[in-house]
Structures are given as C-alpha cells and as structure tokens.
Design a protein around this motif. Structure first.
Motif, mmCIF file in Angstrom:
data_model
loop_
_atom_site.group_PDB
_atom_site.id
_atom_site.type_symbol
_atom_site.label_atom_id
_atom_site.label_comp_id
_atom_site.label_asym_id
_atom_site.label_seq_id
_atom_site.Cartn_x
_atom_site.Cartn_y
_atom_site.Cartn_z
ATOM 1 N N PRO A 1 -1.255 28.122 -23.847
ATOM 2 C CA PRO A 1 -1.312 28.475 -22.422
ATOM 3 C C PRO A 1 -2.489 29.389 -22.105
ATOM 4 C CG PRO A 1 0.911 28.772 -23.271
ATOM 5 C CD PRO A 1 0.026 28.491 -24.457
ATOM 6 N N ARG A 2 -3.025 29.212 -20.920
ATOM 7 C CA ARG A 2 -4.085 30.099 -20.426
ATOM 8 C C ARG A 2 -3.908 30.236 -18.925
ATOM 9 N NH1 ARG A 2 -10.060 27.694 -19.762
ATOM 10 N NH2 ARG A 2 -10.063 29.289 -18.174
ATOM 11 N N GLY A 3 -4.436 31.300 -18.398
ATOM 12 C CA GLY A 3 -4.344 31.515 -16.964
ATOM 13 C C GLY A 3 -5.180 30.504 -16.191
ATOM 14 N N ILE A 4 -4.709 30.175 -15.011
ATOM 15 C CA ILE A 4 -5.479 29.301 -14.118
ATOM 16 C C ILE A 4 -6.688 30.088 -13.640
ATOM 17 C CG2 ILE A 4 -5.443 28.068 -11.910
ATOM 18 C CD1 ILE A 4 -2.382 27.713 -12.371
ATOM 19 N N GLU B 1 0.873 -1.169 0.000
ATOM 20 C CA GLU B 1 0.000 0.000 0.000
ATOM 21 C C GLU B 1 0.908 1.215 0.000
ATOM 22 O OE1 GLU B 1 -3.850 1.938 2.253
ATOM 23 O OE2 GLU B 1 -2.607 0.512 3.342
ATOM 24 N N LEU B 2 0.604 2.154 -0.884
ATOM 25 C CA LEU B 2 1.431 3.339 -1.040
ATOM 26 C C LEU B 2 0.669 4.587 -0.618
ATOM 27 C CD1 LEU B 2 2.875 2.582 -4.591
ATOM 28 C CD2 LEU B 2 3.838 1.940 -2.355
ATOM 29 N N GLU B 3 1.403 5.550 -0.105
ATOM 30 C CA GLU B 3 0.857 6.872 0.179
ATOM 31 C C GLU B 3 1.595 7.848 -0.726
ATOM 32 O OE1 GLU B 3 -0.500 8.345 4.167
ATOM 33 O OE2 GLU B 3 1.369 9.487 3.934
ATOM 34 N N VAL B 4 0.841 8.524 -1.587
ATOM 35 C CA VAL B 4 1.422 9.402 -2.591
ATOM 36 C C VAL B 4 0.972 10.829 -2.303
ATOM 37 C CG1 VAL B 4 1.716 9.812 -5.060
ATOM 38 C CG2 VAL B 4 1.200 7.495 -4.240
ATOM 39 N N THR B 5 1.935 11.710 -2.037
ATOM 40 C CA THR B 5 1.606 13.095 -1.721
ATOM 41 C C THR B 5 1.604 13.953 -2.975
ATOM 42 O OG1 THR B 5 3.911 13.674 -1.270
ATOM 43 C CG2 THR B 5 2.561 12.937 0.609
ATOM 44 N N ALA B 6 0.886 15.064 -2.908
ATOM 45 C CA ALA B 6 0.839 16.056 -3.984
ATOM 46 C C ALA B 6 0.795 17.424 -3.319
ATOM 47 C CB ALA B 6 -0.371 15.838 -4.874
ATOM 48 N N HIS B 7 1.938 18.060 -3.236
ATOM 49 C CA HIS B 7 2.106 19.311 -2.512
ATOM 50 C C HIS B 7 2.439 20.434 -3.495
ATOM 51 C CE1 HIS B 7 3.100 21.778 0.935
ATOM 52 N NE2 HIS B 7 4.326 21.976 0.497
ATOM 53 N N VAL B 8 1.564 21.422 -3.615
ATOM 54 C CA VAL B 8 1.823 22.557 -4.501
ATOM 55 C C VAL B 8 2.800 23.492 -3.796
ATOM 56 C CG1 VAL B 8 0.827 24.570 -5.660
ATOM 57 C CG2 VAL B 8 -0.411 22.409 -5.640
ATOM 58 N N VAL B 9 3.938 23.716 -4.432
ATOM 59 C CA VAL B 9 4.951 24.585 -3.838
ATOM 60 C C VAL B 9 5.102 25.900 -4.593
ATOM 61 C CG1 VAL B 9 6.235 22.712 -2.748
ATOM 62 C CG2 VAL B 9 6.827 23.419 -5.075
ATOM 63 N N GLU B 10 4.493 25.979 -5.769
ATOM 64 C CA GLU B 10 4.582 27.208 -6.547
ATOM 65 C C GLU B 10 3.316 27.346 -7.376
ATOM 66 O OE1 GLU B 10 7.376 28.591 -10.202
ATOM 67 O OE2 GLU B 10 8.392 27.612 -8.523
ATOM 68 N N LEU B 11 2.720 28.514 -7.305
ATOM 69 C CA LEU B 11 1.499 28.802 -8.053
ATOM 70 C C LEU B 11 1.758 30.037 -8.897
ATOM 71 C CD1 LEU B 11 -1.546 28.393 -8.592
ATOM 72 C CD2 LEU B 11 -1.992 29.684 -6.504
ATOM 73 N N ASN B 12 1.796 29.852 -10.209
ATOM 74 C CA ASN B 12 2.035 30.943 -11.144
ATOM 75 C C ASN B 12 0.762 31.236 -11.927
ATOM 76 O OD1 ASN B 12 4.868 31.257 -10.533
ATOM 77 N ND2 ASN B 12 5.144 29.276 -11.534
ATOM 78 N N ARG B 13 0.803 32.205 -12.811
ATOM 79 C CA ARG B 13 -0.373 32.598 -13.578
ATOM 80 C C ARG B 13 -0.948 31.442 -14.385
ATOM 81 N NH1 ARG B 13 -2.334 33.839 -18.194
ATOM 82 N NH2 ARG B 13 -0.471 33.518 -19.422
ATOM 83 N N ALA B 14 -0.075 30.640 -15.015
ATOM 84 C CA ALA B 14 -0.549 29.562 -15.888
ATOM 85 C C ALA B 14 0.119 28.223 -15.579
ATOM 86 C CB ALA B 14 -0.320 29.943 -17.352
ATOM 87 N N SER B 15 0.668 28.074 -14.378
ATOM 88 C CA SER B 15 1.307 26.801 -14.045
ATOM 89 C C SER B 15 1.333 26.571 -12.537
ATOM 90 C CB SER B 15 2.738 26.746 -14.596
ATOM 91 O OG SER B 15 3.567 27.694 -13.944
#
Length: 147
Positions: free
Chosen positions: A126-129, A79-93
């Motif tokens: 590309p488009r803005g988030i 059984e695996l635990e997979v994290t997803a941590h946003v460390v940078e939030l830019n206009r389109a990424s």
C-alpha cells in the motif's frame, strides 16, 4: 468521506459486442465488471491521469473488494452508460459506486461498489494516493464535495 452533492457522476458509453455475450445473446455476468473497470480507467483519464503514467510513477490501483447486483440483462448491440462515482476517498484507497444502464431506455442493468487500493507497482505494498490525484478527486464536483 461520503459524497454530499447532486452533480451527476462521470459516465462512459460503450457498446455490447458479440464477444461480451453468451450463447443466448445476453451479456455474460463477469463482463459487467469489465465495463465498470473501463469506466474507472476513463474517469482517471478525464481527470488528466493515465494508467500508463501512474505505472511509470510506481503506482497501481488494484481492486480490493467488490459487490455487484444484477437487475436486468444487456444484449448484443445495446449501448451502455457506465458510471464511476467516487463516494469515499481515503489515504490509500477509493470507493466507487457504479451503475450500468442501457442508454436507450435508462434501465438499470447492474450496480456495484468497488474498493480500489493504491499500491506500489514494484512491491504491491500500500501507498498513499498522490496529492495531485487526491486533489483532482476531491475537487471534482461529480465525485466528492471536497474535504
């Protein structure tokens, strides 16, 4: 924008199936990327956004670049635990830091970094988030500390 807090990142649990392994019963290296993709998708879902909804709004997230480091093998039935941590939030990424750990002993098996671009589904330009999604990530204590 770097993350500035100590709240644990989002984690998604999954199991290693026979189809994920090679002949030796060890997870084939590319499947770690699949596990991480699923965790990013579940991260969006936990924030109230589904991939199918986003496509309907002419929005896709595509992986622009990735780095992965393999430290120890996962095996059949782990059984695996997979994290997803946003460390940078830019206009389109978004930049995610991710880890795959074995749930039974918390051993770090793989870690990676993913730059995910926001594009128009119809043209792949590309488009803005969208603001609602930006706000969800910016206000999520397990991702960013705010802007």
């Amino acid at each position: 924008m770097p993350a500035q807090n100590a709240v644990p990142p989002f984690a998604h649990r999954c199991r290693v199936y026979y189809e994920d392994t090679d002949a030796g019963g060890i997870v084939y290296y590319v499947n770690y990327l699949k596990f991480m993709e699923r965790a990013r998708t579940e991260r969006l879902r936990a924030l109230g956004f589904s991939q199918s909804e986003l496509v309907g709004e002419n929005l896709l997230f595509v992986v622009h670049s990735t780095q992965a480091r393999y430290l120890a093998p996962a095996r059949l039935d782990d059984e695996l635990e997979v994290t997803a941590h946003v460390v940078e939030l830019n206009r389109a990424s978004l930049r995610f830091m991710q880890q795959v750990r074995r749930a039974s002993d918390n051993a770090l098996l793989c870690e990676g970094q993913f730059l995910v671009a926001c594009v128009r589904a119809d043209s792949l330009k590309p488009r803005g988030i969208p603001q609602a999604l930006r706000a969800a990530f910016a206000n999520d204590p397990s991702s960013l500390s705010g802007e």
